[in-house]
Design an enzyme around this catalytic site. Structure first.
Site, short mmCIF file in Angstrom:
data_model
loop_
_atom_site.label_atom_id
_atom_site.label_comp_id
_atom_site.label_asym_id
_atom_site.label_seq_id
_atom_site.Cartn_x
_atom_site.Cartn_y
_atom_site.Cartn_z
CE LYS A 17 -25.91 -34.99 1.77
NZ LYS A 17 -25.31 -35.62 0.69
CG ASP A 159 -23.05 -35.56 4.66
OD1 ASP A 159 -21.71 -35.11 4.41
OD2 ASP A 159 -23.17 -36.57 3.94
O1 C5P Z 1 -18.10 -39.84 8.04
P1 C5P Z 1 -18.80 -40.91 7.20
O2 C5P Z 1 -18.92 -41.80 8.33
O3 C5P Z 1 -20.06 -40.45 6.86
O4 C5P Z 1 -18.00 -41.24 5.89
C1 C5P Z 1 -18.58 -42.58 5.41
C2 C5P Z 1 -17.36 -43.32 4.60
O5 C5P Z 1 -17.14 -42.36 3.57
C3 C5P Z 1 -16.05 -43.08 5.44
O6 C5P Z 1 -15.60 -44.16 6.09
C4 C5P Z 1 -14.92 -42.86 4.15
O7 C5P Z 1 -14.92 -44.09 3.52
C5 C5P Z 1 -15.81 -42.06 3.22
N1 C5P Z 1 -15.39 -40.47 3.32
C6 C5P Z 1 -14.34 -40.09 2.74
N2 C5P Z 1 -14.09 -38.76 2.70
C7 C5P Z 1 -15.00 -37.93 3.17
C8 C5P Z 1 -16.27 -38.54 3.68
C9 C5P Z 1 -16.38 -39.79 3.76
O8 C5P Z 1 -13.40 -40.86 2.26
N3 C5P Z 1 -14.75 -36.43 3.31
#
Ligand code: C5P
Length: 315
Positions: A17, A159
């Site tokens: 993406k 995501d």
């Molecule tokens: O949700 P995911 O595991 O992909 O996110 C990885 C890291 O990215 C989270 O632990 C966080 O630190 C950061 N993140 C964030 N805000 C979001 C998505 C991700 O701070 N909306």
């Protein structure tokens, strides 16, 4: 995701993406950030195939195995650029979660052909997890609907639900609230990926919080930019996209990795319609007017030796 049936083994493509627009609206109490982002899936994709494995006679859950192999454009790179095959692989986490919630006891033999670079901001790991949920839902005979799978997907990563939209979408919340958009004319892009990766969490930590707190979304042009982008997309007016694109994470990523500014400078010298960091990086991409334009700019960028250059388009 495109499904092909071969006996009990099934294969899907797991698309990368791009975020054409990404605004951080604020910090949340749970450590995440409130986002508004417009994402499009790409033709550049990994391939996943899955066969069910029966549980053992002693009543233990069937084993989950992921075999990973790199293919072009990753094939030229070394093995360290492949994701781990064990517990930390998002596919394994997604399948374990689906088993817990569905009560299914089957295991899975998964073959993953990796083309999307890791730690690039192109959503490869998230897309693989979404594809794995979708495949397991079929080969395990669970039969959940898309909404239910997408809700579970949010527990795997912010995501992951986007990849159930099957096309462009605006994502809000921490990324898991997905509003599907009508299909687009293909958008031709050139992506450059350096050797270095960045952790998403590090990039969010590097955001300039003071600047963020001073900017109410309306003041930093958030809604106006998104509206402009949507209008240009609806009309297929690709030459206008550059005015409305934006990625709030770019400055944070550039503070961690000087390469981002080098890439920005190299893209700025060429006649891209618009260019910016992909998600939280480290890939950098530019939007082109059509396929031939993309191929021409990619040829020039290859001579700059910024990293691996790929041409692809939205789908
Ligand atoms: O949700 P995911 O595991 O992909 O996110 C990885 C890291 O990215 C989270 O632990 C966080 O630190 C950061 N993140 C964030 N805000 C979001 C998505 C991700 O701070 N909306």
């Amino acid at each position: 995701m495109y499904l092909r049936k071969a006996e009990s083994r099934r294969t899907v493509g797991a698309p990368a993406k791009l975020n054409l627009y990404l605004e951080v609206l604020g910090r949340r109490d749970d450590g995440y950030h409130e986002l508004e982002t417009l994402m499009v899936p790409l033709q550049l994709c990994d391939s996943l195939s899955m066969a069910p494995v029966l549980p053992s006679e002693s009543g233990r859950l069937g084993p989950v195995h992921v075999n990973v192999r790199g293919a072009f454009p990753l094939a030229a790179r070394d093995k360290q650029e492949l994701p781990p095959a064990g517990e930390e692989n998002l596919i394994v986490r997604a399948l374990e979660l689906l088993r817990r919630h569905s009560g299914c006891q089957l295991g899975a033999e998964v073959d993953l052909v990796k083309r999307i670079p890791l730690a690039a901001g192109l959503g490869g790991g998230s897309s693989d997890a979404a594809a794995a949920l979708s495949l397991a839902n079929r080969v395990w005979g669970i039969g959940w609907g898309r909404e239910r799978l997408a809700a579970l997907a949010a527990e795997v990563g912010s995501d992951v639900p986007f990849f159930f939209a099957g096309g462009p979408a605006i994502c809000r919340g921490r990324g898991e609230r997905v509003e599907r958009l009508p299909r687009l004319r293909p958008l031709h892009v050139v992506i450059v990926k350096p050797r270095w990766g960045l952790s998403t969490s590090d990039v969010y930590q590097a955001l300039d919080y003071q600047a963020l707190d001073r900017q109410a979304p309306a003041q930093c042009g958030g809604s106006e930019r998104l509206a402009g982008l949507l209008q240009a997309m609806r009309r297929g007016a690709w030459s206008e996209l550059g005015r409305w694109m934006g990625n709030r994470l770019q400055a944070a990523a550039a503070a961690l990795l000087p390469w981002v500014e080098q890439a920005q400078a190299a893209f700025a010298q060429l006649d891209f319609v618009g260019h910016q960091l992909a998600g939280s990086g480290t890939a950098y991409f530019g939007v082109c007017r059509q396929a031939q334009h993309a191929r021409r700019l990619a040829t020039i960028l290859r001579t700059r030796q910024l990293g691996l250059v790929t041409v692809t388009r939205s789908c």
